[in-house]
Design a protein around this motif. Structure first.
Motif, PDB file in Angstrom:
ATOM      1  N   SER A  14      14.997  43.308  55.656  1.00 25.50           N
ATOM      2  CA  SER A  14      14.689  41.883  55.697  1.00 25.50           C
ATOM      3  C   SER A  14      14.696  41.393  57.140  1.00 25.50           C
ATOM      4  O   SER A  14      15.559  41.759  57.933  1.00 25.50           O
ATOM      5  CB  SER A  14      15.727  41.123  54.878  1.00 25.50           C
ATOM      6  OG  SER A  14      15.451  39.746  54.880  1.00 25.50           O
ATOM      7  N   GLY A  15      13.700  40.596  57.471  1.00 27.32           N
ATOM      8  CA  GLY A  15      13.555  40.118  58.836  1.00 27.32           C
ATOM      9  C   GLY A  15      12.714  41.003  59.716  1.00 27.32           C
ATOM     10  O   GLY A  15      12.350  40.616  60.837  1.00 27.32           O
ATOM     11  N   SER A  17       9.375  43.776  60.511  1.00 27.03           N
ATOM     12  CA  SER A  17       7.918  43.661  60.539  1.00 27.03           C
ATOM     13  C   SER A  17       7.287  44.987  60.154  1.00 27.03           C
ATOM     14  O   SER A  17       7.913  46.044  60.267  1.00 27.03           O
ATOM     15  CB  SER A  17       7.436  43.273  61.942  1.00 27.03           C
ATOM     16  OG  SER A  17       7.964  42.034  62.346  1.00 27.03           O
ATOM     17  N   ARG A  67       3.278  34.046  58.974  1.00 27.09           N
ATOM     18  CA  ARG A  67       3.991  35.332  58.927  1.00 27.09           C
ATOM     19  C   ARG A  67       3.049  36.519  58.871  1.00 27.09           C
ATOM     20  O   ARG A  67       3.436  37.629  59.235  1.00 27.09           O
ATOM     21  CB  ARG A  67       4.923  35.394  57.710  1.00 27.09           C
ATOM     22  CG  ARG A  67       6.078  34.430  57.739  1.00 27.09           C
ATOM     23  CD  ARG A  67       7.150  34.854  56.741  1.00 27.09           C
ATOM     24  NE  ARG A  67       6.645  34.947  55.378  1.00 27.09           N
ATOM     25  CZ  ARG A  67       6.728  36.049  54.632  1.00 27.09           C
ATOM     26  NH1 ARG A  67       7.269  37.164  55.131  1.00 27.09           N
ATOM     27  NH2 ARG A  67       6.267  36.057  53.397  1.00 27.09           N
ATOM     28  N   ASN A  84       5.303  39.778  59.426  1.00 26.29           N
ATOM     29  CA  ASN A  84       6.517  39.522  60.195  1.00 26.29           C
ATOM     30  C   ASN A  84       7.539  38.774  59.356  1.00 26.29           C
ATOM     31  O   ASN A  84       7.215  38.172  58.335  1.00 26.29           O
ATOM     32  CB  ASN A  84       6.175  38.697  61.439  1.00 26.29           C
ATOM     33  CG  ASN A  84       5.211  39.399  62.365  1.00 26.29           C
ATOM     34  OD1 ASN A  84       5.309  40.601  62.588  1.00 26.29           O
ATOM     35  ND2 ASN A  84       4.262  38.645  62.902  1.00 26.29           N
ATOM     36  N   ASN A  85       8.783  38.834  59.818  1.00 23.68           N
ATOM     37  CA  ASN A  85       9.876  38.120  59.156  1.00 23.68           C
ATOM     38  C   ASN A  85       9.860  38.405  57.649  1.00 23.68           C
ATOM     39  O   ASN A  85       9.853  37.488  56.829  1.00 23.68           O
ATOM     40  CB  ASN A  85       9.783  36.622  59.416  1.00 23.68           C
ATOM     41  CG  ASN A  85      11.015  35.873  58.954  1.00 23.68           C
ATOM     42  OD1 ASN A  85      12.090  36.451  58.822  1.00 23.68           O
ATOM     43  ND2 ASN A  85      10.854  34.588  58.691  1.00 23.68           N
ATOM     44  N   LEU A  86       9.837  39.669  57.320  1.00 24.57           N
ATOM     45  CA  LEU A  86       9.724  40.064  55.920  1.00 24.57           C
ATOM     46  C   LEU A  86      10.945  39.655  55.118  1.00 24.57           C
ATOM     47  O   LEU A  86      12.079  39.623  55.626  1.00 24.57           O
ATOM     48  CB  LEU A  86       9.515  41.570  55.835  1.00 24.57           C
ATOM     49  CG  LEU A  86       8.100  42.013  56.195  1.00 24.57           C
ATOM     50  CD1 LEU A  86       8.070  43.470  56.591  1.00 24.57           C
ATOM     51  CD2 LEU A  86       7.150  41.740  55.041  1.00 24.57           C
ATOM     52  N   LYS A  87      10.689  39.343  53.855  1.00 23.39           N
ATOM     53  CA  LYS A  87      11.734  38.899  52.942  1.00 23.39           C
ATOM     54  C   LYS A  87      11.747  39.801  51.722  1.00 23.39           C
ATOM     55  O   LYS A  87      10.730  40.421  51.396  1.00 23.39           O
ATOM     56  CB  LYS A  87      11.451  37.459  52.505  1.00 23.39           C
ATOM     57  CG  LYS A  87      11.232  36.499  53.659  1.00 23.39           C
ATOM     58  CD  LYS A  87      10.753  35.142  53.169  1.00 23.39           C
ATOM     59  CE  LYS A  87      10.466  34.211  54.325  1.00 23.39           C
ATOM     60  NZ  LYS A  87       9.973  32.891  53.866  1.00 23.39           N
ATOM     61  N   ASP A  90       8.867  39.774  49.427  1.00 19.93           N
ATOM     62  CA  ASP A  90       7.604  40.398  49.839  1.00 19.93           C
ATOM     63  C   ASP A  90       7.470  41.798  49.247  1.00 19.93           C
ATOM     64  O   ASP A  90       6.427  42.444  49.398  1.00 19.93           O
ATOM     65  CB  ASP A  90       7.515  40.490  51.363  1.00 19.93           C
ATOM     66  CG  ASP A  90       7.385  39.131  52.026  1.00 19.93           C
ATOM     67  OD1 ASP A  90       8.059  38.912  53.054  1.00 19.93           O
ATOM     68  OD2 ASP A  90       6.600  38.295  51.531  1.00 19.93           O
ATOM     69  N   SER A 128      17.405  43.805  51.458  1.00 19.97           N
ATOM     70  CA  SER A 128      18.152  42.633  51.960  1.00 19.97           C
ATOM     71  C   SER A 128      19.361  43.051  52.771  1.00 19.97           C
ATOM     72  O   SER A 128      19.712  44.213  52.833  1.00 19.97           O
ATOM     73  CB  SER A 128      18.593  41.772  50.780  1.00 19.97           C
ATOM     74  OG  SER A 128      19.364  42.535  49.883  1.00 19.97           O
TER      75      SER A 128
END
Length: 128
Positions: A14-15, A17, A67, A84-87, A90, A128
């Motif tokens: 998480s977060g 790229s 993103r 970017n800034n993957l969660k 996603d 996560s």
């Protein structure tokens, strides 16, 4: 027969790229539109971005704007999707697809029924 092959990192924190690639073959017309879709577990396939190969105009759904960046390398016949800034949300199977049915760029939506050719998909998991 058009062929599309996706590739990219399959596990990211998480977060982080990643960049997905969609290598295309036999796209002999400049009027193709390449779209990226994703399907999360238990959810319907969702179109998230598209690029028109005639003028490189792009489209993003609101939830990913800022993103994601879609781009293409004409010499390599490859379309990229930088994320970017993957969660964790996603996490999904990501597909690229090609369409000749979308007129008047830029693309104004990413609708699966408009796309005739599909890659097999690549699993992206965001931890996560």
């Amino acid at each position: 027969q058009v062929m599309l092959v996706e590739s990219g990192v399959v596990l990211v924190q998480s977060g982080g790229s990643l960049t997905l690639s969609c290598a295309a073959s036999r796209l002999t017309s400049i009027y193709w539109t390449i779209g990226w879709f994703r399907q999360a577990p238990g959810k319907e396939r969702e179109g998230i971005s598209a690029i028109s190969l005639s003028d490189n105009s792009t489209y993003y759904i609101d939830s990913v704007k800022g993103r994601l960046t879609i781009s293409r390398d004409h010499a390599k016949d490859t379309v990229y999707l930088q994320m970017n800034n993957l969660k964790p949300e996603d996490t999904a199977v990501y597909y690229c697809a090609a369409s000749l049915e979308i007129e008047d760029p830029p693309p104004k939506a990413v609708i699966a029924d408009d796309y005739s050719y599909w890659g097999h998909g690549t699993q992206v998991t965001v931890s996560s």
